[in-house]
Design an enzyme around this catalytic site. Sequence first.
Site, PDB file in Angstrom:
ATOM      1  N   LEU A 163       0.199  27.674  60.068  1.00 14.25           N
ATOM      2  CA  LEU A 163       0.098  28.804  59.153  1.00 14.25           C
ATOM      3  C   LEU A 163      -0.777  28.366  57.985  1.00 14.25           C
ATOM      4  O   LEU A 163      -0.774  27.192  57.602  1.00 14.25           O
ATOM      5  CB  LEU A 163       1.481  29.212  58.622  1.00 14.25           C
ATOM      6  CG  LEU A 163       2.500  29.732  59.636  1.00 14.25           C
ATOM      7  CD1 LEU A 163       3.838  29.988  58.927  1.00 14.25           C
ATOM      8  CD2 LEU A 163       2.011  30.993  60.315  1.00 14.25           C
ATOM      9  N   ASP A 164      -1.519  29.309  57.403  1.00 16.16           N
ATOM     10  CA  ASP A 164      -2.307  28.980  56.225  1.00 16.16           C
ATOM     11  C   ASP A 164      -1.389  28.508  55.096  1.00 16.16           C
ATOM     12  O   ASP A 164      -0.208  28.860  55.042  1.00 16.16           O
ATOM     13  CB  ASP A 164      -3.093  30.204  55.749  1.00 16.16           C
ATOM     14  CG  ASP A 164      -4.185  30.605  56.719  1.00 16.16           C
ATOM     15  OD1 ASP A 164      -4.583  29.762  57.541  1.00 16.16           O
ATOM     16  OD2 ASP A 164      -4.638  31.765  56.640  1.00 16.16           O
ATOM     17  N   LYS A 165      -1.957  27.770  54.185  1.00 14.98           N
ATOM     18  CA  LYS A 165      -1.181  27.221  53.064  1.00 14.98           C
ATOM     19  C   LYS A 165      -0.363  28.296  52.351  1.00 14.98           C
ATOM     20  O   LYS A 165       0.830  28.110  52.078  1.00 14.98           O
ATOM     21  CB  LYS A 165      -2.132  26.546  52.070  1.00 14.98           C
ATOM     22  CG  LYS A 165      -1.469  26.080  50.782  1.00 14.98           C
ATOM     23  CD  LYS A 165      -2.473  25.576  49.774  1.00 14.98           C
ATOM     24  CE  LYS A 165      -1.810  25.230  48.447  1.00 14.98           C
ATOM     25  NZ  LYS A 165      -2.801  24.807  47.414  1.00 14.98           N
ATOM     26  N   THR A 167       0.472  31.325  53.384  1.00 15.34           N
ATOM     27  CA  THR A 167       1.261  32.206  54.237  1.00 15.34           C
ATOM     28  C   THR A 167       2.651  31.608  54.405  1.00 15.34           C
ATOM     29  O   THR A 167       2.783  30.421  54.682  1.00 15.34           O
ATOM     30  CB  THR A 167       0.594  32.367  55.620  1.00 15.34           C
ATOM     31  OG1 THR A 167      -0.675  33.002  55.455  1.00 15.34           O
ATOM     32  CG2 THR A 167       1.458  33.211  56.546  1.00 15.34           C
ATOM     33  N   ARG A 268      -6.030  37.960  58.339  1.00 13.18           N
ATOM     34  CA  ARG A 268      -6.743  38.170  57.079  1.00 13.18           C
ATOM     35  C   ARG A 268      -8.116  38.790  57.321  1.00 13.18           C
ATOM     36  O   ARG A 268      -8.535  39.724  56.636  1.00 13.18           O
ATOM     37  CB  ARG A 268      -6.867  36.844  56.325  1.00 13.18           C
ATOM     38  CG  ARG A 268      -5.519  36.224  55.981  1.00 13.18           C
ATOM     39  CD  ARG A 268      -5.640  34.766  55.567  1.00 13.18           C
ATOM     40  NE  ARG A 268      -6.411  34.614  54.342  1.00 13.18           N
ATOM     41  CZ  ARG A 268      -6.747  33.428  53.826  1.00 13.18           C
ATOM     42  NH1 ARG A 268      -6.397  32.313  54.457  1.00 13.18           N
ATOM     43  NH2 ARG A 268      -7.441  33.375  52.718  1.00 13.18           N
TER      44      ARG A 268
END
Length: 342
Positions: A163-165, A167, A268
């Site tokens: 997961l993105d930082k 998120t 996104r």
Amino acid sequence: MSQAPSIISTPPAHTDLDEGDGDLASELETRSCTVPASAHHQRLDRVLTTLVPEFSRNHLQQLVAAGAVRLNGAPVAKPAHTVRAGDALDIELRPTPMSQAFVPQAMDLVVPYEDEHLAVIDKPAGLVVHPAPGHWSGTLLNALLARDVRAAQLPRAGIVHRLDKDTSGLLVVARTRAAMDALVAQIAARQVHREYLALAHRPWQGAAVREVDAAIGRDPRNRLRMAVVDLARHPGKAAQTRVEWLQNAESGCLLRCLLRTGRTHQIRVHLAQLGHPLVGDALYGGAPAAGLARQALHARRLSFTHPVTGAVLDVRAPPPADLTQALDAWGLTIPTDDAAAD
């Protein structure tokens, strides 16, 4: 099945090395070498790999950038600097941030499900999943190494997706190599159900469900971000996202997103392409709103077949406090009957 969240509490990580422990300098080794005639007029980093062969070229380049290499008594900052035969080199063999990346660092983790084969982690926003430039420590990988001694025997400590930082939400990690290989295969075969809540700018219009099929690759105008690309003209990969409208507010909308594929920044990018960038996602056209400055994306449901037992696992995590407060600020609520269509 879904289980109530549990919290694994561990003592804080010891960070003396990160803070520059005063005893470290006495333990450093300085190696002095003379550039041989065979290395005349070669790049510094290439010469260093022959003079200090036990370290990788990447590690040695970091030492140069950190000022740990002196050429004829003066610091040299560029790995590509050309050396001459007879030059004197002094190399301070200090650890670099990258070399210290894969170390255990204990931290609290919320674990909604765990057994001897795998664990499902509820990642908070702000936590980086895997060490990378700018984030060589304090990542989920470091935490996994601290909480499970077997993690050190697995590639990436058992991490099979990311997961993105900024998120928040659920991701599964393996605790055995057999489980890891099976989970990687399930994800590649699109057999893992990954569902997200998204708070986006602008009220939703049109069909309540959109199946977005738009390839994603590096943005040819800005290599620091991703973009929808034409595969006939630019490199990229096919990407599909199911987007379901849940509610509108005056300034935006609440959406449910189901990943069909798992490309970098996929949700996104696709929401920005639809004209509904995520709240707080400055990289893709969003802006702070409803009291929320980070990207408003939460991985709220993860379901898959257990790779060992064959049981169907369906784990859910409620949105964190900051996202809940943002929904309240816009007068939005998550529907109770919200089982996503597959």
